[in-house]
Design a protein around this motif. Structure first.
Motif, mmCIF file in Angstrom:
data_model
loop_
_atom_site.group_PDB
_atom_site.id
_atom_site.type_symbol
_atom_site.label_atom_id
_atom_site.label_comp_id
_atom_site.label_asym_id
_atom_site.label_seq_id
_atom_site.Cartn_x
_atom_site.Cartn_y
_atom_site.Cartn_z
ATOM 1 N N ASN A 72 -5.364 -1.729 13.574
ATOM 2 C CA ASN A 72 -4.417 -0.759 13.192
ATOM 3 C C ASN A 72 -3.422 -0.995 11.925
ATOM 4 O O ASN A 72 -3.453 -0.132 11.284
ATOM 5 N N ILE A 73 -3.592 -2.317 11.443
ATOM 6 C CA ILE A 73 -2.784 -2.564 9.990
ATOM 7 C C ILE A 73 -3.912 -2.126 9.194
ATOM 8 O O ILE A 73 -3.528 -1.662 7.983
ATOM 9 N N LEU A 74 -5.168 -2.544 9.376
ATOM 10 C CA LEU A 74 -6.346 -1.969 8.311
ATOM 11 C C LEU A 74 -6.375 -0.602 8.292
ATOM 12 O O LEU A 74 -6.373 0.093 7.157
ATOM 13 N N LEU A 75 -6.036 0.223 9.411
ATOM 14 C CA LEU A 75 -5.976 1.716 9.141
ATOM 15 C C LEU A 75 -4.752 2.271 8.211
ATOM 16 O O LEU A 75 -4.756 3.202 7.528
ATOM 17 N N LEU A 76 -3.645 1.467 8.565
ATOM 18 C CA LEU A 76 -2.230 1.622 7.977
ATOM 19 C C LEU A 76 -2.594 1.545 6.521
ATOM 20 O O LEU A 76 -2.133 2.318 5.605
ATOM 21 N N VAL A 77 -2.959 0.200 6.125
ATOM 22 C CA VAL A 77 -3.113 -0.134 4.690
ATOM 23 C C VAL A 77 -4.258 0.983 4.025
ATOM 24 O O VAL A 77 -4.120 1.438 2.815
ATOM 25 N N SER A 78 -5.287 1.388 4.749
ATOM 26 C CA SER A 78 -6.325 2.194 4.066
ATOM 27 C C SER A 78 -5.874 3.507 3.642
ATOM 28 O O SER A 78 -6.453 4.279 3.065
ATOM 29 N N GLN A 79 -4.714 4.078 4.494
ATOM 30 C CA GLN A 79 -4.060 5.317 4.094
ATOM 31 C C GLN A 79 -3.271 5.299 3.005
ATOM 32 O O GLN A 79 -2.792 6.230 2.423
ATOM 33 N N ARG A 80 -3.034 4.114 2.306
ATOM 34 C CA ARG A 80 -1.892 4.057 1.182
ATOM 35 C C ARG A 80 -2.621 3.979 -0.410
ATOM 36 O O ARG A 80 -3.948 3.719 -0.064
ATOM 37 N N THR A 81 -2.063 4.513 -1.291
ATOM 38 C CA THR A 81 -2.661 4.746 -2.447
ATOM 39 C C THR A 81 -2.228 3.331 -3.230
ATOM 40 O O THR A 81 -1.211 2.617 -2.907
ATOM 41 N N THR A 82 -2.661 3.295 -4.450
ATOM 42 C CA THR A 82 -2.347 1.954 -5.492
ATOM 43 C C THR A 82 -0.995 2.271 -5.706
ATOM 44 O O THR A 82 -0.228 1.346 -5.768
ATOM 45 N N ASP A 83 -0.560 3.617 -5.975
ATOM 46 C CA ASP A 83 0.890 3.837 -6.269
ATOM 47 C C ASP A 83 1.900 3.479 -5.240
ATOM 48 O O ASP A 83 2.894 2.944 -5.785
ATOM 49 N N ASP A 84 1.445 3.672 -4.161
ATOM 50 C CA ASP A 84 2.400 3.429 -3.102
ATOM 51 C C ASP A 84 2.565 2.076 -2.717
ATOM 52 O O ASP A 84 3.683 1.576 -2.676
ATOM 53 N N LEU A 85 1.432 1.027 -3.138
ATOM 54 C CA LEU A 85 1.618 -0.332 -2.932
ATOM 55 C C LEU A 85 2.127 -1.052 -4.105
ATOM 56 O O LEU A 85 2.609 -2.289 -3.994
ATOM 57 N N LEU A 86 2.283 -0.274 -5.344
ATOM 58 C CA LEU A 86 2.538 -1.138 -6.365
ATOM 59 C C LEU A 86 4.202 -1.487 -6.404
ATOM 60 O O LEU A 86 4.683 -2.553 -7.164
ATOM 61 N N THR A 87 4.795 -0.622 -5.723
ATOM 62 C CA THR A 87 6.344 -0.629 -5.787
ATOM 63 C C THR A 87 6.865 -1.510 -4.738
ATOM 64 O O THR A 87 6.227 -1.659 -3.867
ATOM 65 N N ARG A 88 8.508 -2.034 -4.800
ATOM 66 C CA ARG A 88 8.714 -2.841 -3.995
ATOM 67 C C ARG A 88 9.018 -2.128 -2.721
ATOM 68 O O ARG A 88 8.982 -2.428 -1.512
ATOM 69 N N GLU A 89 9.547 -0.776 -2.771
ATOM 70 C CA GLU A 89 9.919 0.174 -1.920
ATOM 71 C C GLU A 89 8.631 0.256 -0.819
ATOM 72 O O GLU A 89 8.697 0.494 0.250
#
Length: 191
Positions: free
Chosen positions: A112-129
């Motif tokens: 489930n965590i792998l599925l969660l992360v795979s839905q994110r983009t680089t821009d989503d994960l580069l910010t603290r928020e």
């Protein structure tokens, strides 16, 4: 013989004084214990016992249990599909019993965590928020098999009206009982 007679009298006086001091210490200690136990004890004004939770709250908290997960490498949802993230996660749990429960669900949780992360983009994960949102979502995925839910982050206080605050109260209490306290990132690499 006159010298031997005062010695027993002095020793009797000494024994009586020592016995009185011991008695005074015992009575004083008992009185102090009674006063202190009544002031901070387990009964309230009506004489009813306080819940065990209040007694636990007064004791220092037990140290949390940390459960590191294996690092995960995930393709991100960027256009072109050539970006990926390597994420190391450590779970902060309430106790060792919870750690054992989480371990029993680990294959499902990892998926489930792998599925969660795979839905994110680089821009989503580069910010603290974005990382905080991911941590909250991961906490939800870990909590779900244990029977707990994690509410979505609340809006800013100025945006809510009085009725919203009352509706959030039960949710806040459930989150406090959640044995999955926090999701910590031990590594976070995006390439």
């Amino acid at each position: 013989m006159s010298e031997t007679a005062p010695a027993p009298a002095k020793s009797k006086k000494l024994i009586i004084i020592l016995a009185a001091l011991v008695l005074l210490l015992v009575v004083g200690g008992g009185a102090a214990w009674a006063v202190l136990s009544k002031r901070g004890g387990g009964e309230d004004e009506e004489g009813a016992e306080r819940p065990a939770r209040a007694a636990q709250a007064s004791n220092p908290k037990a140290p949390p249990t940390y459960l590191p997960m294996d690092n995960m490498v995930v393709n991100l949802a960027d256009p072109g599909g050539d970006r990926f993230a390597q994420i190391g996660i450590t779970l902060e749990l309430a106790d060792a019993k919870t750690a054992e429960q989480v371990k029993s669900y680990m294959p499902s949780i990892r998926s489930n965590i792998l599925l969660l992360v795979s839905q994110r983009t680089t821009d989503d994960l580069l910010t603290r928020e974005g990382k905080e949102k991911l941590a909250s979502d991961v906490r939800g995925e870990v909590s779900r098999p244990l029977g707990y839910s994690v509410p979505k982050p609340r809006k800013a206080r100025a945006c809510r009206d009085e009725d919203d605050e009352d509706e959030d109260e039960p949710r806040r209490r459930r989150v406090d009982d959640n044995p999955v306290r926090q999701v910590l990132f031990s590594s976070f690499i995006i390439q």
